[in-house]
Motif scaffolding. Sequence first.
Motif, PDB file in Angstrom:
ATOM      1  N   SER A  71       0.880  -1.019   0.046  1.00 23.69           N
ATOM      2  CA  SER A  71      -0.367   0.137  -0.002  1.00 23.69           C
ATOM      3  C   SER A  71       1.153   1.580   0.037  1.00 23.69           C
ATOM      4  N   ARG A  72       0.070   2.732  -0.395  1.00 19.70           N
ATOM      5  CA  ARG A  72       1.043   3.863  -0.078  1.00 19.70           C
ATOM      6  C   ARG A  72       0.296   4.554   1.409  1.00 19.70           C
ATOM      7  N   VAL A  73       1.364   5.223   1.818  1.00 16.59           N
ATOM      8  CA  VAL A  73       0.726   5.985   3.075  1.00 16.59           C
ATOM      9  C   VAL A  73       1.720   6.755   2.963  1.00 16.59           C
ATOM     10  N   ARG A  74       0.758   8.158   3.829  1.00 15.16           N
ATOM     11  CA  ARG A  74       1.459   9.857   2.918  1.00 15.16           C
ATOM     12  C   ARG A  74       2.398   9.615   4.068  1.00 15.16           C
ATOM     13  N   GLY A 101      11.399  -2.470  -0.984  1.00 20.94           N
ATOM     14  CA  GLY A 101      10.351  -1.647  -0.836  1.00 20.94           C
ATOM     15  C   GLY A 101      11.760  -0.811  -1.626  1.00 20.94           C
ATOM     16  N   GLY A 102      10.936  -0.144  -2.729  1.00 25.59           N
ATOM     17  CA  GLY A 102      11.410   0.809  -3.983  1.00 25.59           C
ATOM     18  C   GLY A 102      12.240   2.395  -2.577  1.00 25.59           C
ATOM     19  N   GLU A 103      12.666   3.463  -3.434  1.00 27.27           N
ATOM     20  CA  GLU A 103      13.413   4.969  -2.703  1.00 27.27           C
ATOM     21  C   GLU A 103      12.283   5.283  -1.781  1.00 27.27           C
ATOM     22  N   GLY A 104      11.503   4.974  -1.890  1.00 28.09           N
ATOM     23  CA  GLY A 104      10.293   6.108  -0.930  1.00 28.09           C
ATOM     24  C   GLY A 104      10.621   5.396   0.737  1.00 28.09           C
ATOM     25  N   THR A 105      10.080   3.684   0.095  1.00 27.91           N
ATOM     26  CA  THR A 105      10.244   3.048   1.394  1.00 27.91           C
ATOM     27  C   THR A 105      11.501   2.902   1.530  1.00 27.91           C
ATOM     28  N   LEU A 106      12.263   3.110   1.247  1.00 24.02           N
ATOM     29  CA  LEU A 106      13.439   3.081   1.934  1.00 24.02           C
ATOM     30  C   LEU A 106      14.115   4.301   2.577  1.00 24.02           C
ATOM     31  N   PRO A 123      16.197  -3.821  -1.159  1.00 21.59           N
ATOM     32  CA  PRO A 123      15.899  -3.065  -2.797  1.00 21.59           C
ATOM     33  C   PRO A 123      15.230  -3.566  -3.172  1.00 21.59           C
ATOM     34  N   LYS A 124      13.916  -2.869  -3.831  1.00 23.04           N
ATOM     35  CA  LYS A 124      12.688  -3.346  -4.961  1.00 23.04           C
ATOM     36  C   LYS A 124      13.149  -2.049  -5.736  1.00 23.04           C
ATOM     37  N   THR A 125      11.835  -3.091  -7.309  1.00 23.77           N
ATOM     38  CA  THR A 125      12.082  -1.484  -8.490  1.00 23.77           C
ATOM     39  C   THR A 125      12.656  -1.917  -9.604  1.00 23.77           C
TER      40      THR A 125
HETATM   41  N1  LIG Z   1      10.439  11.027   2.366  1.00 25.70           N
HETATM   42  C1  LIG Z   1       9.315  10.391   2.695  1.00 25.70           C
HETATM   43  N2  LIG Z   1       9.528  10.003   3.777  1.00 25.70           N
HETATM   44  C2  LIG Z   1       8.919   9.344   4.895  1.00 25.70           C
HETATM   45  N3  LIG Z   1       8.317   8.347   3.585  1.00 25.70           N
HETATM   46  C3  LIG Z   1       8.347   7.788   2.646  1.00 25.70           C
HETATM   47  C4  LIG Z   1       9.345   8.875   1.679  1.00 25.70           C
HETATM   48  N4  LIG Z   1       8.552   8.577   0.844  1.00 25.70           N
HETATM   49  C5  LIG Z   1       7.716   7.781   1.010  1.00 25.70           C
HETATM   50  N5  LIG Z   1       7.532   7.196   2.180  1.00 25.70           N
HETATM   51  C6  LIG Z   1       6.461   5.528   2.410  1.00 25.70           C
HETATM   52  O1  LIG Z   1       6.963   4.610   1.509  1.00 25.70           O
HETATM   53  C7  LIG Z   1       6.022   4.690   1.125  1.00 25.70           C
HETATM   54  C8  LIG Z   1       6.119   3.906  -0.538  1.00 25.70           C
HETATM   55  O2  LIG Z   1       6.937   5.120  -1.138  1.00 25.70           O
HETATM   56  P1  LIG Z   1       6.385   4.936  -2.815  1.00 25.70           P
HETATM   57  O3  LIG Z   1       7.421   6.062  -3.543  1.00 25.70           O
HETATM   58  O4  LIG Z   1       4.952   5.367  -2.906  1.00 25.70           O
HETATM   59  O5  LIG Z   1       6.917   3.302  -3.353  1.00 25.70           O
HETATM   60  P2  LIG Z   1       8.466   2.890  -3.395  1.00 25.70           P
HETATM   61  O6  LIG Z   1       9.047   2.606  -2.459  1.00 25.70           O
HETATM   62  O7  LIG Z   1       8.307   1.624  -4.119  1.00 25.70           O
HETATM   63  O8  LIG Z   1       9.579   3.824  -3.962  1.00 25.70           O
HETATM   64  C9  LIG Z   1       4.808   5.848   0.684  1.00 25.70           C
HETATM   65  O9  LIG Z   1       3.776   5.645   1.219  1.00 25.70           O
HETATM   66  C10 LIG Z   1       4.908   6.115   2.020  1.00 25.70           C
HETATM   67  O10 LIG Z   1       4.735   5.358   3.089  1.00 25.70           O
END
Ligand SMILES: Nc1ncnc2c1ncn2[C@@H]1O[C@H](COP(=O)(O)OP(=O)(O)O)[C@@H](O)[C@H]1O
Length: 341
Positions: A71-74, A101-106, A123-125
Motif C-alpha cells: 500500500s501507499r501511506v502518506r 521496497g523502492g526509494e520511497g520505502t527506503l 531494495p526492490k523496483t
Molecule cells: N520521504 C518520505 N518520508 C517518509 N516516508 C516515505 C517517504 N517517501 C515515501 N514514504 C513511504 O514509503 C511508501 C512507499 O513509497 P513509494 O514511493 O510509493 O514506493 P516505493 O517504495 O516503491 O518507491 C509511501 O507510501 C510512504 O508511506
Amino acid sequence: MRIGVLTSGGDCPGLNAVIRSVVHRAVVDHGDEVIGFRDGWKGLLECDYLKLDLDAVGGILARGGTILGSSRVRPEHLRDGVERARGYVQELGLDAIVPIGGEGTLKAARLLSDNGLPIVGVPKTIDNDIAVTDVTFGFDTAVGVATEALDRLKTTAESHQRVLIVEVMGRHTGWIALHSGMAAGAHAIVVPERPFDIDELTAKVGARFSAGKRFAIVVAAEGAKPRAGTMDFDEGARDVYGHERFAGIARQLSVELETRLGKEARPVILGHTQRGGTPTAYDRVLATRFGWHAVEAVHRGEFGRMTALRGTDIVTVPLAEAVETLKTVPDDRYAEAECVL
Ligand SMILES: Nc1ncnc2c1ncn2[C@@H]1O[C@H](COP(=O)(O)OP(=O)(O)O)[C@@H](O)[C@H]1O
Ligand SMILES: O=P(O)(O)OC[C@H]1O[C@](O)(COP(=O)(O)O)[C@@H](O)[C@@H]1O
Ligand SMILES: [Mg+2]
C-alpha cells in the motif's frame, strides 16, 4: 530472534521470493520467528500482521505480486506514526524489521532507523533506479515483458504502416525504456533524463519512412518530457502521495507525430503488465539472495543498512546512502543504444 517483514510501494516480481528466502533462512537455519505485516507500512502502523512459517511461504517462489499485500501511506502519516511503530515493535518483541521496497520505502526505513528502530532494508523496483545497488530484482522481468510486447508491436505496426509510440514505466529514469528499446530494436527511445527535441524526433522517424521503411516504433518512458518550450505538453498533476500522475507521453507524442509526419501514429501503454506475473529466473535468484543476506545482516546487528548487489556479491550499504540519489541513465549508456536505433 523475532523478525517482521513487510512489502511497500509498487509491487514487483520477486517480492515473494524475498519473503520466502527470509523465512527459510531465519526459521530453518537460525530458529527465528518471522511475522509479516500486511499492506506495507500500514500493517506496522496498525499492528496488522500474520505469522510466517514454512507453510505460509510454500509455493510462492514463482508467484508475482506479494502475499503480504502492499500500500501507499502518506509520508506525513508515517512521520506521525514513528512512536506508534516503536510501541508495536516493543509489544511484539521484534528484534528487527525488514522492509522490502523502492526509494520511497527506503526513505521511510531511514526515518524509522534514524529514530532508533532496528531496520535492514531490501531494495526492490522494476525501475532499477536505486543508486547503491547494481540491479534491483523486478527489472529483468519488466524488461522482458516490455521487449516481448515491442517484438509483437513491430509486426502489427509494419502491417499497417503505423508509428507506434509505446509507453513503458519509469517515472524518473529510463532504464526499462533503454533496455527494452535496445533489446527489441526500437527506432527511437525517449527517457526522462534527456528531454527530447520534437523536431529531432520527427526528423528521425521521418527519415525512416523516407528510406523506404513502412513503420516505426518509439519507446517512451512514462516520465519523458520535451525540451522546455519546444512542444505543447501537459505534464499532469500529483496524487495525494506526491507522485506524478502523468498525462500520457505516448498519447501526446502520437498526436504530435501524426500531425507532423502525416503518418498514422498510435499510443500503446504497457502499464502494469510490466510488473505483474511471474519473475524471471534472474529476479528469483537475486531476490532469494537478498532475503538470505538480509537475515544475516539482522544477526550481525547491521541495522540502518540495506542489501545491495555489487558485481556478483551481495553486500550491505547504509540506508542513508541508498536514498541520497537516484540511479539515472548516463549519457554514455544512452549513446550505446542510440547507435543502433
Ligand atoms: N520521504 C518520505 N518520508 C517518509 N516516508 C516515505 C517517504 N517517501 C515515501 N514514504 C513511504 O514509503 C511508501 C512507499 O513509497 P513509494 O514511493 O510509493 O514506493 P516505493 O517504495 O516503491 O518507491 C509511501 O507510501 C510512504 O508511506
Ligand atoms: O500505478 P502505481 O502503483 O501508482 O505505480 C506506478 C509506478 O510504480 C512503478 O511501477 C514502480 O515504482 P516504485 O518502485 O517506485 O514503486 C513505476 O514504474 C510507476 O511509475
Ligand atoms: Mg517510489
